[in-house]
Scaffold this motif. Structure first.
Motif, short mmCIF file in Angstrom:
data_model
loop_
_atom_site.label_atom_id
_atom_site.label_comp_id
_atom_site.label_asym_id
_atom_site.label_seq_id
_atom_site.Cartn_x
_atom_site.Cartn_y
_atom_site.Cartn_z
N MET A 19 41.55 2.37 -30.81
CA MET A 19 40.24 2.26 -29.26
C MET A 19 39.59 0.55 -29.81
SD MET A 19 37.01 4.28 -30.08
CE MET A 19 36.15 4.27 -31.66
N ILE A 20 38.97 0.22 -29.17
CA ILE A 20 38.39 -1.39 -28.96
C ILE A 20 36.90 -0.81 -28.63
CG2 ILE A 20 38.21 -3.18 -27.38
CD1 ILE A 20 41.15 -2.70 -25.64
N VAL A 21 35.98 -1.68 -29.49
CA VAL A 21 35.23 -1.38 -29.48
C VAL A 21 34.71 -2.78 -29.73
CG1 VAL A 21 33.03 -1.03 -31.04
CG2 VAL A 21 35.30 0.18 -30.91
N GLY A 22 33.42 -2.81 -28.47
CA GLY A 22 32.67 -3.85 -28.58
C GLY A 22 31.02 -4.19 -28.88
N ARG A 23 30.34 -5.36 -28.14
CA ARG A 23 28.92 -5.09 -29.21
C ARG A 23 28.44 -4.00 -28.20
NH1 ARG A 23 27.15 -10.86 -29.40
NH2 ARG A 23 25.62 -9.64 -30.71
N GLY A 24 27.62 -3.51 -28.94
CA GLY A 24 26.61 -2.66 -29.00
C GLY A 24 25.33 -2.92 -27.68
N LYS A 25 25.07 -4.42 -27.72
CA LYS A 25 24.05 -4.53 -26.53
C LYS A 25 24.87 -4.95 -24.93
CE LYS A 25 24.18 -9.35 -26.61
NZ LYS A 25 23.83 -11.13 -26.22
N ASN A 26 26.12 -4.46 -25.16
CA ASN A 26 26.67 -4.72 -23.77
C ASN A 26 27.09 -3.30 -23.42
OD1 ASN A 26 26.89 -7.42 -23.26
ND2 ASN A 26 28.00 -7.51 -25.18
N CYS A 27 26.72 -2.35 -24.11
CA CYS A 27 27.33 -0.80 -23.87
C CYS A 27 26.79 -0.24 -23.15
CB CYS A 27 26.55 -0.01 -25.23
SG CYS A 27 27.23 2.01 -25.23
N ILE A 28 27.67 0.23 -21.98
CA ILE A 28 26.80 0.91 -20.59
C ILE A 28 26.89 3.23 -21.02
CG2 ILE A 28 27.95 2.05 -18.34
CD1 ILE A 28 29.92 -0.77 -18.72
N ALA A 33 33.90 -21.29 -24.93
CA ALA A 33 34.56 -20.47 -25.73
C ALA A 33 35.21 -18.74 -25.19
CB ALA A 33 33.73 -19.93 -26.79
N GLY A 34 35.40 -18.74 -23.96
CA GLY A 34 35.89 -17.91 -22.73
C GLY A 34 35.06 -16.68 -23.01
N LYS A 35 34.70 -16.31 -24.03
CA LYS A 35 33.65 -15.13 -23.88
C LYS A 35 32.91 -14.91 -22.45
CE LYS A 35 32.45 -15.15 -28.77
NZ LYS A 35 31.88 -15.39 -30.12
N ALA A 36 33.07 -13.57 -22.35
CA ALA A 36 32.33 -12.52 -21.33
C ALA A 36 30.45 -13.36 -20.30
CB ALA A 36 32.73 -11.60 -20.57
N ASN A 37 30.45 -13.88 -19.65
CA ASN A 37 28.95 -13.50 -19.76
C ASN A 37 28.73 -12.11 -18.62
OD1 ASN A 37 27.04 -14.56 -18.61
ND2 ASN A 37 27.27 -17.02 -17.92
N TYR A 38 27.73 -11.82 -20.09
CA TYR A 38 27.52 -9.95 -19.05
C TYR A 38 26.76 -10.38 -18.10
CZ TYR A 38 31.09 -7.88 -22.30
OH TYR A 38 32.60 -7.70 -22.85
N VAL A 39 24.95 -11.12 -18.55
CA VAL A 39 24.45 -11.97 -17.49
C VAL A 39 24.64 -12.15 -16.75
CG1 VAL A 39 22.08 -12.51 -17.34
CG2 VAL A 39 22.70 -11.80 -19.80
N TRP A 40 25.48 -12.99 -16.48
CA TRP A 40 26.09 -13.18 -15.05
C TRP A 40 26.56 -12.32 -14.13
CZ3 TRP A 40 30.85 -13.58 -13.25
CH2 TRP A 40 31.66 -13.87 -12.49
N ALA A 41 27.84 -11.70 -15.33
CA ALA A 41 28.25 -9.99 -13.87
C ALA A 41 27.34 -8.73 -13.43
CB ALA A 41 30.01 -10.21 -14.86
#
Length: 114
Positions: free
Chosen positions: A1-10, A94-102
């Protein structure tokens, strides 16, 4: 299971979705060069899963094939409701996704399509 950062959670329909899991499945497609997934407001579910993708050079986006791939690897509520194409997905140095831009790109694209 992949878990990311809570602030990006939908948060959709009472479920919590981590964008990284959907992004990984989208990148499995031979059509997709890169993808970032974000949530967009939805009056019924709270948020809807929205993908911002760049298509590989020489390919065209087949929405049906992409949805079939997603349904094969993800629960129904995790499959993107909307897919927005861009020439290139913006990432940090650093190659990290830009969630604000998206989120902004998806919001603008969906508003202009309405």
């Amino acid at each position: 299971m992949i878990v990311g950062r809570g602030k990006n959670c939908i948060k959709t329909g009472g479920e919590r979705e981590f964008p990284e899991e959907v992004q990984e499945v989208l990148r499995m497609s031979p059509q997709i060069l890169d993808a970032v997934v974000t949530g967009q407001p939805d009056p019924r579910w709270g948020q809807k899963v929205t993908a911002v993708v760049s298509v590989r050079p020489g390919r065209t986006l087949d929405h049906a094939a992409l949805r079939t791939l997603c349904h094969a690897h993800l629960a129904r509520y995790k499959v993107p409701n909307e897919i927005v194409t861009v020439p290139a997905v913006l990432r940090s140095a650093a190659g990290k996704a830009n969630y604000v831009w998206a989120k902004e790109v998806a919001q603008n694209a969906l508003a202009s399509a309405a």
